[in-house]
Design an enzyme around this catalytic site. Structure first.
Site, PDB file in Angstrom:
ATOM      1  N   HIS A 117       6.148   1.022 -11.488  1.00 47.74           N
ATOM      2  CA  HIS A 117       4.961   1.223 -12.309  1.00 47.74           C
ATOM      3  C   HIS A 117       5.224   2.384 -13.241  1.00 47.74           C
ATOM      4  O   HIS A 117       5.903   3.345 -12.860  1.00 47.74           O
ATOM      5  CB  HIS A 117       3.732   1.567 -11.445  1.00 47.74           C
ATOM      6  CG  HIS A 117       2.632   2.221 -12.246  1.00 47.74           C
ATOM      7  ND1 HIS A 117       1.721   1.488 -12.958  1.00 47.74           N
ATOM      8  CD2 HIS A 117       2.336   3.524 -12.475  1.00 47.74           C
ATOM      9  CE1 HIS A 117       0.904   2.332 -13.591  1.00 47.74           C
ATOM     10  NE2 HIS A 117       1.256   3.576 -13.316  1.00 47.74           N
ATOM     11  N   GLU A 128      -3.365   9.592 -13.518  1.00 44.75           N
ATOM     12  CA  GLU A 128      -2.563   9.072 -12.409  1.00 44.75           C
ATOM     13  C   GLU A 128      -1.803  10.193 -11.695  1.00 44.75           C
ATOM     14  O   GLU A 128      -1.685  10.178 -10.462  1.00 44.75           O
ATOM     15  CB  GLU A 128      -1.614   7.976 -12.931  1.00 44.75           C
ATOM     16  CG  GLU A 128      -2.400   6.746 -13.405  1.00 44.75           C
ATOM     17  CD  GLU A 128      -1.545   5.693 -14.097  1.00 44.75           C
ATOM     18  OE1 GLU A 128      -0.327   5.891 -14.270  1.00 44.75           O
ATOM     19  OE2 GLU A 128      -2.115   4.634 -14.446  1.00 44.75           O
TER      20      GLU A 128
HETATM   21  P1  ATP Z   1       2.256  -1.356 -14.042  1.00 45.27           P
HETATM   22  O1  ATP Z   1       0.811  -1.059 -14.356  1.00 45.27           O
HETATM   23  O2  ATP Z   1       2.518  -1.652 -12.584  1.00 45.27           O
HETATM   24  O3  ATP Z   1       3.182  -0.345 -14.619  1.00 45.27           O
HETATM   25  P2  ATP Z   1       2.318  -3.154 -16.260  1.00 45.27           P
HETATM   26  O4  ATP Z   1       1.568  -2.085 -16.992  1.00 45.27           O
HETATM   27  O5  ATP Z   1       3.586  -3.660 -16.863  1.00 45.27           O
HETATM   28  O6  ATP Z   1       2.673  -2.695 -14.790  1.00 45.27           O
HETATM   29  P3  ATP Z   1      -0.211  -4.443 -15.762  1.00 45.27           P
HETATM   30  O7  ATP Z   1      -0.744  -5.480 -16.688  1.00 45.27           O
HETATM   31  O8  ATP Z   1      -0.802  -3.072 -15.799  1.00 45.27           O
HETATM   32  O9  ATP Z   1       1.375  -4.379 -15.993  1.00 45.27           O
HETATM   33  O10 ATP Z   1      -0.304  -5.039 -14.289  1.00 45.27           O
HETATM   34  C1  ATP Z   1      -0.204  -4.175 -13.164  1.00 45.27           C
HETATM   35  C2  ATP Z   1       0.659  -4.842 -12.117  1.00 45.27           C
HETATM   36  O11 ATP Z   1      -0.016  -5.986 -11.633  1.00 45.27           O
HETATM   37  C3  ATP Z   1       2.005  -5.363 -12.605  1.00 45.27           C
HETATM   38  O12 ATP Z   1       3.016  -4.410 -12.628  1.00 45.27           O
HETATM   39  C4  ATP Z   1       2.295  -6.429 -11.593  1.00 45.27           C
HETATM   40  O13 ATP Z   1       2.818  -5.850 -10.379  1.00 45.27           O
HETATM   41  C5  ATP Z   1       0.926  -7.012 -11.309  1.00 45.27           C
HETATM   42  N1  ATP Z   1       0.645  -8.169 -12.158  1.00 45.27           N
HETATM   43  C6  ATP Z   1       0.365  -8.170 -13.482  1.00 45.27           C
HETATM   44  N2  ATP Z   1       0.161  -9.412 -13.941  1.00 45.27           N
HETATM   45  C7  ATP Z   1       0.317 -10.229 -12.867  1.00 45.27           C
HETATM   46  C8  ATP Z   1       0.240 -11.636 -12.661  1.00 45.27           C
HETATM   47  N3  ATP Z   1      -0.052 -12.474 -13.663  1.00 45.27           N
HETATM   48  N4  ATP Z   1       0.458 -12.103 -11.414  1.00 45.27           N
HETATM   49  C9  ATP Z   1       0.742 -11.271 -10.378  1.00 45.27           C
HETATM   50  N5  ATP Z   1       0.823  -9.942 -10.503  1.00 45.27           N
HETATM   51  C10 ATP Z   1       0.626  -9.418 -11.718  1.00 45.27           C
HETATM   52 MG    MG Z   2      -0.199  -1.143 -16.211  1.00 46.60          MG
END
Ligand code: ATP
Ligand code: MG
Length: 140
Positions: A117, A128
């Site tokens: 993350h 955070e």
């Molecule tokens: P993070 O917040 O973990 O750094 P990110 O910013 O790239 O990742 P977000 O859109 O914030 O992505 O989503 C948070 C987390 O939720 C993702 O890292 C992933 O682990 C999970 N996630 C996101 N989209 C999906 C999905 N379509 N299906 C399953 N899990 C998902």
């Molecule tokens: Mg994110």
């Protein structure tokens, strides 16, 4: 440019496969410095609070279950333009779409078990960092 900070988590899929060092090495090679680090088992409450913005998303419950399924390493990273630098070395959320050489392309298992993350803005980085660290635990 002055150094800024961001917040990082090495997720359970990575700690399970003994990749804490491999992930950290990629962060360091990208010009980021680990100024705080601890290995914890997130409680359900912590994970739900941390990912609160995703509460309405269909994957929320699975995400909380995954993030509490094993140890994570929470870190504060420091460097020039730290938020964007970290996002760049992490790669796209879905490892299938991530660029070669990024952590998610090289190490992640799936869109959920995507190894790391990283904060998505300086404001969220501050929130955070405060969520997991006391000021005296951060030594730059
Ligand atoms: P993070 O917040 O973990 O750094 P990110 O910013 O790239 O990742 P977000 O859109 O914030 O992505 O989503 C948070 C987390 O939720 C993702 O890292 C992933 O682990 C999970 N996630 C996101 N989209 C999906 C999905 N379509 N299906 C399953 N899990 C998902
Ligand atoms: Mg994110």
């Amino acid at each position: 440019m002055a150094a800024t900070r961001t917040f990082s988590i090495i997720k359970p899929d990575a700690t399970r496969r003994n990749l804490t060092g491999a992930v950290t090495r990629m962060l360091e090679e990208a010009g980021l410095r680990v100024v705080a680090s601890k290995r914890i088992l997130m409680s359900r409450e912590q994970a739900e609070g941390f990912y609160g913005v995703h509460r309405e998303r269909p994957f929320f419950n699975d995400l909380v279950t995954f993030m509490t399924s094993g140890p994570v390493v929470v870190q504060v990273l420091e460097g020039e333009n730290a938020v964007q630098r970290n996002r760049d070395v992490m790669g796209a959320t879905n490892p299938e779409n991530a660029e070669p050489g990024t952590i998610r392309k090289e190490l992640a298992e799936s869109i959920e078990a995507n190894s790391v993350h990283g904060s998505d803005s300086e404001e969220n980085a501050r929130i955070e960092i405060d969520f997991f660290f006391k000021p005296e635990e951060i030594v730059g």
